[in-house]
Design an enzyme around this catalytic site. Structure first.
Site, mmCIF file in Angstrom:
data_model
loop_
_atom_site.group_PDB
_atom_site.id
_atom_site.type_symbol
_atom_site.label_atom_id
_atom_site.label_comp_id
_atom_site.label_asym_id
_atom_site.label_seq_id
_atom_site.Cartn_x
_atom_site.Cartn_y
_atom_site.Cartn_z
ATOM 1 C CB THR A 4 -10.939 27.680 38.821
ATOM 2 O OG1 THR A 4 -11.390 27.589 37.474
ATOM 3 C CG2 THR A 4 -10.514 29.100 39.122
ATOM 4 C CE LYS A 40 -23.180 29.385 61.506
ATOM 5 N NZ LYS A 40 -21.938 29.735 62.187
ATOM 6 N NE ARG A 65 -15.604 29.186 39.357
ATOM 7 C CZ ARG A 65 -15.257 28.239 38.490
ATOM 8 N NH1 ARG A 65 -15.867 27.078 38.505
ATOM 9 N NH2 ARG A 65 -14.306 28.445 37.610
ATOM 10 C CG HIS A 74 -13.036 31.971 34.446
ATOM 11 N ND1 HIS A 74 -12.038 32.120 35.394
ATOM 12 C CD2 HIS A 74 -13.356 30.645 34.457
ATOM 13 C CE1 HIS A 74 -11.792 30.932 35.948
ATOM 14 N NE2 HIS A 74 -12.573 30.026 35.401
#
Ligand code: CP
Length: 310
Positions: free
Chosen positions: A58, A86, A107, A135
């Protein structure tokens, strides 16, 4: 048809006519996808690829598609190299991509993440897989592959085989096949059946569907066998995975019971569910299917970034 600026979150966001238009555009882009022509349509445009989960096909095919169209690509293949480590939220990460690019490919392991991202972005968001959700661009390239192999999508009998519970490609694909009036047979190991909400969602199309655990009983009638791997990474308990691992495998012996023009598809990656010996048979369409990603994703990027006059 209006494509410019649109998100691609779920296949059901598109009509059958719109899907056919994307596939027709993709067909025109095959020579460029094969490298025989150069395109500049998206020159100066930037695609942001945000991959919070691993990917080979992908991500690389989206990057390739954007570059063939003359555009550039920024992004990450692994969030550990980003400020997510972070504590930055998905919403803020998406806001940054919105400021830096012209479209986002996302994704993410969480179902619904792409829809959430689209609410924080003014540029189009393309769902490249959200957990066990959807998807949609995989489905578009799967439909393109069936159309190329069989000449049409309608009228085929399709088996969706494997992990129908956690496999997001089959969730999108079931919806699209039902939209096209395709007869679908769901074949899975026990416990990995197609979720009831997907079955309910496609019932309004009036498509004939069937569910079984016995592949051998339905294989002789099929025109398309769409195989998926068991999604090990989505099992809450590895013991449950081990109970179903290796419970189905397509090999040459099994394919002797199939129609001579049956095509075997697989979104890939495969683990052990299709024997390597099948690769050299005329049934094997999974690598051609993987190539379809380039023209189809080119068509999607071109339509949503550049737009379409029709
Ligand atoms: N078919 C598919 O989504 O493959 P990747 O996980 O490698 O992107």
């Amino acid at each position: 048809m209006q494509f410019k600026g649109r998100d691609v979150i779920a296949i059901k966001d598109f009509t059958k006519a719109e899907i056919m238009h994307i596939l027709d555009e993709a067909e025109k882009l095959v020579p460029a996808a094969k490298g025989t022509t150069r395109m500049t349509n998206l020159e100066g445009r930037i695609l942001c690829t945000l991959f919070f989960e691993p990917s080979t096909r992908t991500r690389l095919s989206f990057e390739s598609a954007m570059q063939i169209l003359g555009g550039g690509v920024i992004g990450f293949a692994d969030p550990t190299g980003s400020s997510v480590t972070k504590g930055e939220t998905l919403a803020d990460t998406v806001r940054m991509a919105d400021a830096f690019g012209d479209a986002i490919v996302l994704r993410h392991p969480l179902e619904g993440a792409a829809r959430l991202a689209s609410e924080h972005s003014n540029i189009p968001v393309i769902n490249a897989g959200d957990g066990a959700g959807q998807h949609p661009t995989q489905t578009l390239l799967d439909l393109f592959t069936i159309k190329r192999a069989k000449g049409k999508i309608e009228g085929n009998k399709v088996i969706l085989l494997g992990d129908l519970k956690y496999g997001r490609t089959v969730h999108s694909m079931a919806y699209a096949l039902a939209m096209f009036g395709v007869e679908i047979c769901f074949v899975s190991p026990k416990g990995l059946e197609m979720p009831r909400e997907v079955i309910r969602g496609i019932s309004s199309f009036g498509t004939e569907t069937r569910e079984t655990h016995d592949l051998a009983g339905v294989l002789p009638e099929a025109d398309v066998l769409y195989v998926t791997r068991i999604q090990k990474e989505r099992f809450p308990d590895v013991e449950d995975y081990l109970k179903v691992a290796g419970t189905y495998r397509i090999d040459i012996e099994m394919l002797k019971k199939a129609k001579s023009d049956l095509i075997v598809m697989h979104p890939l990656p495969r683990v052990d569910e299709i024997a390597k010996e099948v690769d050299s048979t005329p049934h094997a369409w999974y690598f051609k299917q993987a190539f379809s990603a380039i023209p189809v994703r080119m068509a999607i990027l071109k339509l949503i970034i550049e737009g379409d006059a029709s």
